[in-house]
Design an enzyme around this catalytic site. Sequence first.
Site, PDB file in Angstrom:
ATOM      1  CE  LYS A   1      -3.510  -2.806   0.038  1.00  0.00           C
ATOM      2  NZ  LYS A   1      -4.335  -3.281   1.142  1.00  0.00           N
TER       3      LYS A   1
HETATM    4  C1  LIG Z   1      -5.301  -4.403   1.565  1.00  0.00           C
HETATM    5  C2  LIG Z   1      -6.752  -4.179   1.657  1.00  0.00           C
HETATM    6  C3  LIG Z   1      -7.500  -4.491   2.792  1.00  0.00           C
HETATM    7  C4  LIG Z   1      -6.928  -5.229   3.959  1.00  0.00           C
HETATM    8  O1  LIG Z   1      -5.805  -4.620   4.450  1.00  0.00           O
HETATM    9  P1  LIG Z   1      -4.951  -5.356   5.585  1.00  0.00           P
HETATM   10  O2  LIG Z   1      -4.200  -4.206   6.204  1.00  0.00           O
HETATM   11  O3  LIG Z   1      -4.051  -6.302   4.861  1.00  0.00           O
HETATM   12  O4  LIG Z   1      -5.858  -6.016   6.503  1.00  0.00           O
HETATM   13  C5  LIG Z   1      -8.831  -4.156   2.817  1.00  0.00           C
HETATM   14  N1  LIG Z   1      -9.430  -3.569   1.770  1.00  0.00           N
HETATM   15  C6  LIG Z   1      -8.748  -3.280   0.648  1.00  0.00           C
HETATM   16  C7  LIG Z   1      -9.461  -2.607  -0.479  1.00  0.00           C
HETATM   17  C8  LIG Z   1      -7.398  -3.590   0.550  1.00  0.00           C
HETATM   18  O5  LIG Z   1      -6.732  -3.356  -0.581  1.00  0.00           O
END
Ligand SMILES: *Cc1c(COP(=O)(O)O)cnc(C)c1O
Length: 383
Positions: A188
């Site tokens: 991210k």
């Molecule tokens: C990555 C992601 C999540 C979950 O994130 P984590 O921190 O890995 O739990 C939830 N929603 C979306 C759209 C994501 O891309």
Amino acid sequence: MIPYGRQSVDEADIQAVVDVLRSDWLTQGPAVAGFEEAVAAHCRARHAVAVNSATSALHLACLALGVGKGSLVWTSPNSFVASANCARMCGADVDFVDIGLSSANMSVSALAEKLALAEKAGRLPQVVIPVHFAGQPCEMAEIRVLAERYGFKIIEDASHAVGAAYRGDPIGNGRYADIAVFSFHPVKIITTGEGGMALTNDDVLAGQMRSLRSHGITRDVSRMEGAADGDWYYQQLGLGFNYRITDIQAALGISQLQRLDALLARRNALAQQYHDLLRGLPLQPLSQHPHRSSAWHLYVVHLDDAGHRQQVYNHLHAAGIKVNVHYIPIHLQPYYRRLGFGPGDFPMAEEHYRRSLSLPLYPDLRNEDQKTVVETLRSAILQ
Ligand SMILES: *Cc1c(COP(=O)(O)O)cnc(C)c1O
């Protein structure tokens, strides 16, 4: 090897983590509060509650908004499964709202139509979770108007959209949504290894999420039932979890946040270069709305010929270019099929899935590697 996404960690980030390891606090120390304050200030939100993942933040957001057995939550089928699972974790029912193909975000007209039908059927959702796919914000003002008309709450799944803006407001500032959720997974925009955050302007929602992330326990006397026995005293007010983030992670987050503008600028520059380099190829990048600035988590293209996708994917992987596909529609996962969903339910999300490829996009991607990606893609498509 060129991955589709990866973290950018510099010496200052490493030093910030090492400093915590030498300090008195590995968890629940000053770094968590500092990270929360820094993100809240950046987003101009009243409260930020840091947790160990965005999945945990989504779960707490649903619980704080009263989602439970008998509730109905709607989200986008073009997302990671956590956007829907959070409601199931509360015992609620889930349904989906189809996307608009060009942006791959939840379609406001599909939402409006579905709400009108749901009102007639007497089964309106309590919560709608729009997902800012690839980092581009959804049409939040329009969704907010519908929320007021039909009485639902909004959780923005802004996992892709740390640093994005909508009509000049930073995502997470709470102008349109009740709660916004960020992810700090390594692919991210900024990372804490694993981590997430829930932002809100509502004091009560923030207090609930704070207590639920740590067993439902509070040390805040003003929230207790009856008087405190002494300074050692705490009360368990509800059934919570251990969703805490560590100071080690939060220190990394503080350091990463200081680099956010530079990381976003590099992602944006790479995205603009992709627009130019890809011109003339039989594919379409996602449309970008002029009043929104994307965080560019993903650079997604739709191939004109969906029948080529497997071959193009294989060709790129064989060349060490690890393109990816976002997302397999959630309603087509076996777990959701068992709940009654199936092919054809959300045709735009399924069409997006057939055509889409996510090209490598991360701050440390070099310009020459990006050119290699495009040349390899060109030969894969035209061969
Ligand atoms: C990555 C992601 C999540 C979950 O994130 P984590 O921190 O890995 O739990 C939830 N929603 C979306 C759209 C994501 O891309």
